[in-house]
Write a protein that holds these residues in place. Sequence first.
Motif, short mmCIF file in Angstrom:
data_model
loop_
_atom_site.label_atom_id
_atom_site.label_comp_id
_atom_site.label_asym_id
_atom_site.label_seq_id
_atom_site.Cartn_x
_atom_site.Cartn_y
_atom_site.Cartn_z
N GLY A 132 0.78 -1.23 0.00
CA GLY A 132 0.00 0.00 0.00
C GLY A 132 0.81 1.27 0.00
O GLY A 132 0.26 2.37 0.12
N ARG A 133 2.12 1.15 -0.14
CA ARG A 133 2.98 2.34 -0.24
C ARG A 133 3.60 2.34 -1.64
O ARG A 133 4.47 1.53 -1.94
CB ARG A 133 4.08 2.33 0.81
N PHE A 134 3.10 3.21 -2.49
CA PHE A 134 3.54 3.30 -3.89
C PHE A 134 3.54 1.91 -4.52
O PHE A 134 4.51 1.48 -5.14
CB PHE A 134 4.92 3.94 -3.98
N GLU A 135 2.44 1.21 -4.33
CA GLU A 135 2.32 -0.17 -4.81
C GLU A 135 1.67 -0.18 -6.19
O GLU A 135 0.55 0.29 -6.37
CB GLU A 135 1.50 -1.00 -3.82
N THR A 136 2.38 -0.73 -7.16
CA THR A 136 1.88 -0.79 -8.54
C THR A 136 0.97 -2.00 -8.70
O THR A 136 1.32 -3.12 -8.31
CB THR A 136 3.05 -0.90 -9.52
N VAL A 137 -0.21 -1.76 -9.26
CA VAL A 137 -1.15 -2.84 -9.51
C VAL A 137 -0.69 -3.60 -10.75
O VAL A 137 -0.58 -3.04 -11.83
CB VAL A 137 -2.58 -2.30 -9.72
N LYS A 138 -0.41 -4.87 -10.56
CA LYS A 138 0.16 -5.69 -11.64
C LYS A 138 -0.93 -6.13 -12.62
O LYS A 138 -2.09 -6.32 -12.25
CB LYS A 138 0.88 -6.90 -11.06
N GLY A 139 -0.52 -6.31 -13.88
CA GLY A 139 -1.46 -6.74 -14.91
C GLY A 139 -0.93 -6.43 -16.29
O GLY A 139 0.13 -5.80 -16.45
N ASP A 140 -1.67 -6.86 -17.32
CA ASP A 140 -1.24 -6.68 -18.71
C ASP A 140 -1.87 -5.44 -19.32
O ASP A 140 -2.54 -5.50 -20.35
CB ASP A 140 -1.61 -7.92 -19.53
N TYR A 158 -14.06 4.44 -12.67
CA TYR A 158 -14.15 5.58 -13.59
C TYR A 158 -12.76 6.04 -14.02
O TYR A 158 -12.50 6.27 -15.21
CB TYR A 158 -14.91 6.72 -12.91
N ALA A 159 -11.84 6.17 -13.04
CA ALA A 159 -10.49 6.62 -13.36
C ALA A 159 -9.77 5.63 -14.26
O ALA A 159 -9.09 6.03 -15.23
CB ALA A 159 -9.70 6.81 -12.06
N ILE A 160 -9.92 4.36 -13.98
CA ILE A 160 -9.24 3.34 -14.79
C ILE A 160 -9.82 3.30 -16.19
O ILE A 160 -9.09 3.12 -17.18
CB ILE A 160 -9.31 1.98 -14.08
N ASN A 161 -11.12 3.50 -16.33
CA ASN A 161 -11.72 3.53 -17.67
C ASN A 161 -11.29 4.75 -18.47
O ASN A 161 -11.26 4.71 -19.71
CB ASN A 161 -13.24 3.46 -17.56
N LEU A 162 -10.95 5.84 -17.78
CA LEU A 162 -10.44 7.03 -18.47
C LEU A 162 -9.01 6.85 -18.98
O LEU A 162 -8.61 7.46 -19.97
CB LEU A 162 -10.47 8.24 -17.52
N GLN A 219 -7.60 -3.87 -9.48
CA GLN A 219 -7.25 -5.04 -10.29
C GLN A 219 -8.46 -5.57 -11.05
O GLN A 219 -8.38 -5.89 -12.25
CB GLN A 219 -6.69 -6.13 -9.37
N GLU A 220 -9.60 -5.63 -10.37
CA GLU A 220 -10.83 -6.08 -11.01
C GLU A 220 -11.28 -5.11 -12.10
O GLU A 220 -11.71 -5.53 -13.19
CB GLU A 220 -11.93 -6.24 -9.97
N ALA A 221 -11.14 -3.81 -11.83
CA ALA A 221 -11.54 -2.80 -12.83
C ALA A 221 -10.68 -2.89 -14.08
O ALA A 221 -11.17 -2.72 -15.21
CB ALA A 221 -11.43 -1.41 -12.22
N ILE A 222 -9.39 -3.17 -13.90
CA ILE A 222 -8.49 -3.32 -15.05
C ILE A 222 -8.90 -4.54 -15.89
O ILE A 222 -8.96 -4.48 -17.12
CB ILE A 222 -7.04 -3.46 -14.57
N LEU A 223 -9.17 -5.66 -15.22
CA LEU A 223 -9.59 -6.88 -15.92
C LEU A 223 -10.87 -6.64 -16.71
O LEU A 223 -10.99 -7.07 -17.87
CB LEU A 223 -9.78 -8.02 -14.92
N ASN A 224 -11.83 -5.95 -16.09
CA ASN A 224 -13.09 -5.66 -16.79
C ASN A 224 -12.86 -4.76 -17.99
O ASN A 224 -13.53 -4.91 -19.02
CB ASN A 224 -14.08 -5.01 -15.81
N LYS A 225 -11.95 -3.82 -17.85
CA LYS A 225 -11.66 -2.90 -18.96
C LYS A 225 -11.02 -3.63 -20.14
O LYS A 225 -11.31 -3.31 -21.31
CB LYS A 225 -10.74 -1.78 -18.48
N LEU A 226 -10.18 -4.60 -19.84
CA LEU A 226 -9.43 -5.30 -20.89
C LEU A 226 -10.25 -6.39 -21.57
O LEU A 226 -9.83 -6.91 -22.60
CB LEU A 226 -8.15 -5.91 -20.32
N GLN A 227 -11.39 -6.76 -20.99
CA GLN A 227 -12.22 -7.81 -21.58
C GLN A 227 -12.90 -7.37 -22.87
O GLN A 227 -13.28 -6.23 -23.02
CB GLN A 227 -13.27 -8.28 -20.57
#
Length: 491
Positions: A337-345, A445-449, A483-491
Amino acid sequence: MKTLNEIASYLSVINQPKFNVNPEIKGIQVNSQKVTESDLFVCISGYTVDGHDFVDQAIKNGAVAIIAEKELNRNDVPVLYVKDTKQTLSLIANYFYDFPSNQLHLIGVTGTNGKTSVTYLLDEIFRCNEESTAVIGTIQMKIGDQVYPIANTTPEPSYLQHSFRKMVEQNIDHCMMEVSSHALELGRVNGCDFDIAVYTNLSQDHLDFHETMDDYLAAKLRLFSHLGNRYQLEQPKFAIINQDDQYANDFINATSQRVITYGIDQEADFTARNIQLTANGTQFTLDTGEQQIDITTPLIGKFNIYNMLAAIATAYISGVSLATIRLALSQSNGVPGRFETVKGDHDFSVIVDFAHTPDSLGNVLTTIRTFATQKIYLVVGCGGDRDRTKRPLMAKVGEDHADYLILTSDNPRTEDPLTIISDMEAGLTGKEYTVEVDRKKAIEYAINLAKSGDVVLIAGKGHETTQTIGKETLPFNDYLVAQEAILNKLQ
């Protein structure tokens, strides 16, 4: 175990009471629900509840004696009256557990920002040096490899001293503890024998509790003024102080012990030079005056250099070689939770950070700006039932450093989230922004932007796995939601 008469005698109260019974005390509790057979129950007058109102429940659960500061008018169990139960709790907890901090190498870290990071960095360094460690702080308490949940950054005295006793029994080499201003003000660490006190920085926070910055500063200074007034050759004490901070001299003047300084802009005992900041990590040269050593680490940002310098100075005077320190920092995992990057493709960045003060938010956004190639989207809120004066400041920092703001709920507690957001809006000067009270929807909303090269910063809650709305504490994890929002966006 101690008897009630032994505890009463240790307190040296006027008009020493004589009890008809002298029960053996097996534990000390301030929460009536946690009382078990043969416990001593201490009535603490808190901000929301008063322990004096729960004596019946404590006795029902097995309490054999009570310590109180208000008249209880009962004769079914012995009651020891004292002037201040909070102060008394620290005294008897130390005594009951045989002053365990005297047998530990205890490191206290205080400041507005960086406390958790410094304690975790020290944990990594000492473990790299093949030493056993314990950590107490915002995220959890850890003794060796065993993890325990805690309610406060710095626990209440009976739990704290009991934990220290566990550490002694497990032969822990070093205990690193975050020391909050609340704990210092309320006397939770009274009697703790700190060997090293570390100061990170001071900026506006907790003014709902301390009222003024002078009060906040005075609370922090207690850790250093209580660092002992006698010199010990066999176990020297040290104050580690951020020389670049505007309050550095206040902390230097507060202690009679040896002072070690660290910094970047000012000359100090441990200085970082030749700094190179990148999106993948940090490089700098550590200058101790006698030695220079190059440090390469995956930790990102100038604020993390300060955290590393604090940990380096502390570990070095604790006997760890610079070579081992360099190795530990080169493979640091950072702090949850300190400058932690959310992993994903995904081809944009999403970062979760605990930043919940104007200063810490500014530090994180400034760091992001050093590597961001496109837009920075900021999701941020402020906690309810807490310092209202920092709310417009938080929003202004966001407006100054991010390209687009999404104002949302943090932990609103018993306040109306829209009232909190309205307080934040007072700090804005005209840049377009969005209000989305629902934190999950705000993150989505932010991730979809976000487009390729953009950075989304989700600030304020960091490692927290719950959200407090009204009187309810509900499951909520910024990292998992993102993480879930990113997965939904990439689907």
